[in-house]
Motif scaffolding. Sequence first.
Motif, mmCIF file in Angstrom:
data_model
loop_
_atom_site.group_PDB
_atom_site.id
_atom_site.type_symbol
_atom_site.label_atom_id
_atom_site.label_comp_id
_atom_site.label_asym_id
_atom_site.label_seq_id
_atom_site.Cartn_x
_atom_site.Cartn_y
_atom_site.Cartn_z
ATOM 1 N N GLY A 203 -40.923 41.955 53.405
ATOM 2 C CA GLY A 203 -39.468 42.005 53.405
ATOM 3 C C GLY A 203 -38.978 43.399 53.730
ATOM 4 N N GLY A 204 -37.715 43.495 54.146
ATOM 5 C CA GLY A 204 -37.144 44.787 54.486
ATOM 6 C C GLY A 204 -37.679 45.313 55.806
ATOM 7 N N HIS A 205 -37.554 46.613 56.006
ATOM 8 C CA HIS A 205 -37.889 47.213 57.291
ATOM 9 C C HIS A 205 -39.387 47.291 57.556
ATOM 10 N N GLN A 206 -39.773 46.904 58.748
ATOM 11 C CA GLN A 206 -41.128 47.143 59.215
ATOM 12 C C GLN A 206 -41.302 48.647 59.415
ATOM 13 N N GLY A 207 -42.422 49.179 58.954
ATOM 14 C CA GLY A 207 -42.635 50.620 59.012
ATOM 15 C C GLY A 207 -43.281 51.082 60.300
ATOM 16 N N THR A 208 -42.914 50.479 61.422
ATOM 17 C CA THR A 208 -43.487 50.867 62.702
ATOM 18 C C THR A 208 -43.214 52.335 62.995
ATOM 19 N N HIS A 209 -44.173 52.998 63.634
ATOM 20 C CA HIS A 209 -44.025 54.417 63.935
ATOM 21 C C HIS A 209 -43.126 54.633 65.150
ATOM 22 N N ARG A 210 -43.180 53.713 66.098
ATOM 23 C CA ARG A 210 -42.300 53.761 67.272
ATOM 24 C C ARG A 210 -41.598 52.407 67.362
ATOM 25 N N ASP A 211 -40.294 52.451 67.477
ATOM 26 C CA ASP A 211 -39.521 51.206 67.538
ATOM 27 C C ASP A 211 -39.455 50.745 68.996
ATOM 28 N N ILE A 212 -40.261 49.741 69.327
ATOM 29 C CA ILE A 212 -40.325 49.233 70.694
ATOM 30 C C ILE A 212 -39.751 47.825 70.713
ATOM 31 N N PRO B 171 -31.621 27.230 47.495
ATOM 32 C CA PRO B 171 -32.042 26.335 48.592
ATOM 33 C C PRO B 171 -31.209 26.489 49.857
ATOM 34 N N LEU B 172 -30.065 27.180 49.788
ATOM 35 C CA LEU B 172 -29.274 27.427 51.000
ATOM 36 C C LEU B 172 -29.995 28.377 51.960
ATOM 37 N N PHE B 173 -30.876 29.212 51.421
ATOM 38 C CA PHE B 173 -31.586 30.197 52.231
ATOM 39 C C PHE B 173 -33.053 29.793 52.298
ATOM 40 N N VAL B 174 -33.385 29.063 53.346
ATOM 41 C CA VAL B 174 -34.702 28.428 53.409
ATOM 42 C C VAL B 174 -35.756 29.271 54.114
ATOM 43 N N ARG B 175 -35.340 30.287 54.866
ATOM 44 C CA ARG B 175 -36.329 31.058 55.612
ATOM 45 C C ARG B 175 -35.864 32.492 55.829
ATOM 46 N N THR B 176 -36.814 33.307 56.253
ATOM 47 C CA THR B 176 -36.523 34.704 56.585
ATOM 48 C C THR B 176 -36.722 34.914 58.086
ATOM 49 N N GLU B 177 -36.228 36.042 58.549
ATOM 50 C CA GLU B 177 -36.360 36.371 59.975
ATOM 51 C C GLU B 177 -36.299 37.878 60.140
ATOM 52 N N LEU B 178 -37.038 38.393 61.113
ATOM 53 C CA LEU B 178 -36.916 39.803 61.466
ATOM 54 C C LEU B 178 -35.652 39.977 62.299
ATOM 55 N N THR B 179 -34.837 40.956 61.940
ATOM 56 C CA THR B 179 -33.553 41.136 62.605
ATOM 57 C C THR B 179 -33.189 42.608 62.725
ATOM 58 N N ARG B 180 -32.386 42.927 63.739
ATOM 59 C CA ARG B 180 -31.802 44.255 63.883
ATOM 60 C C ARG B 180 -30.323 44.246 63.489
ATOM 61 N N PRO C 238 -36.099 46.535 63.240
ATOM 62 C CA PRO C 238 -36.587 45.253 62.732
ATOM 63 C C PRO C 238 -36.786 45.269 61.220
ATOM 64 N N ALA C 239 -36.144 44.324 60.544
ATOM 65 C CA ALA C 239 -36.264 44.192 59.089
ATOM 66 C C ALA C 239 -36.194 42.718 58.744
#
Length: 359
Positions: free
Chosen positions: A175-184, A257-266, A272-273
């Motif tokens: 969850g939260g931000h991906q800790g990528t070193h370069r945001d591509i 139950p209204l929030f059934v899934r997660t997604e990576l988003t900007r 991406p988080a």
Amino acid sequence: MAGGVSVPQLVAAVSDAGGLGFLAAGYKTADGLYQEIKQLRGLTGRPFGVNLFMPQPEYPGASTGSTGAAVAAPSYAAAVEVYAHQLSGEASWYETELGDPDSGRDDGYDAKLAVLLDNPVPVVSFHFGVPSSEVLESLRRAGTFTLVTATTAEEALAVQRAGADAVIAQGVEAGGHQGTHRDIPENDGTGTGLLSLLGQIRETVGIPVVAAGGIMRGSQIAAVLAAGASAAQLGTAFLATTESGAAPVHKQALTNPLFVRTELTRAFSGRPARGLVNRFLREHGRYAPAAYPEIHHLTSPLRKAAAKAKDAQGMALWAGQGHRMARELPAGRLVEVLVAELADARTALSVFPKGHDLR
């Protein structure tokens, strides 16, 4: 856990129960961090850690103006401006102004490092890149153990070469931000699952590896330890705890139950988080540019207004893929439960003698 979730009370409760609580320094001032460390030391005598966000590189194609300040490349600045125009309706709806996208790119990094060198803590971790070898060595001389997040084996190798004591393998489930070193942007949504990533990093580096991403149960801790991790790091599992600083509506959304899934988003920050899919994410995620921290600053008033209105559809509901397994417990009790589950999982594995055929 940045932005007020990882408060001193939560960190102290985890550490007192035998875990290693982490205080998130992201989006706080250096003085705010100092005050929270001081408060935390008054709550527990146990070891704890502090997590820092790395400064972000200048705008792609940026130049230096006559004043010496960085000037954004036209296309980059234009993308932020277009997104701001798209969010104007949100600002009207929540009766607030959009934030200033040019509010700073380094999150007070140098000032926070100074606090941690003047008042050393047992552990410091870094997100969004690798600190210099000089920074890592200065922390080592201060008696601090250092970790750096990596999302690929190549990033983990860079962590080892810089001289960090350990690497955090962050799977795409986190969850939260991906800790990528370069945001591509071309890599959006192509992250590696934790167990595969853990194996790749273990075969690449010779320093300890901490596993992070989607871990919610003691049995999952047992799995990553069996796969070679030295420790497991949990975030979403502690969001719903009593001491967590997350907004009540955020805690409730984890199992709603209204929030059934997660997604990576900007949509909320420009980086991406992973968060629960809500109205804001659905309507704006596909249009958000790769512009961190500009988009974070831009949407900050919107997110605060939505939280004040208790409107989960407009908030950044950061959560890992295992969010439905969240438990509303005191943090110390959750640590105890996780330890018991870990012991049960190890016992279950030990019932099979060596070489036993499971077919």
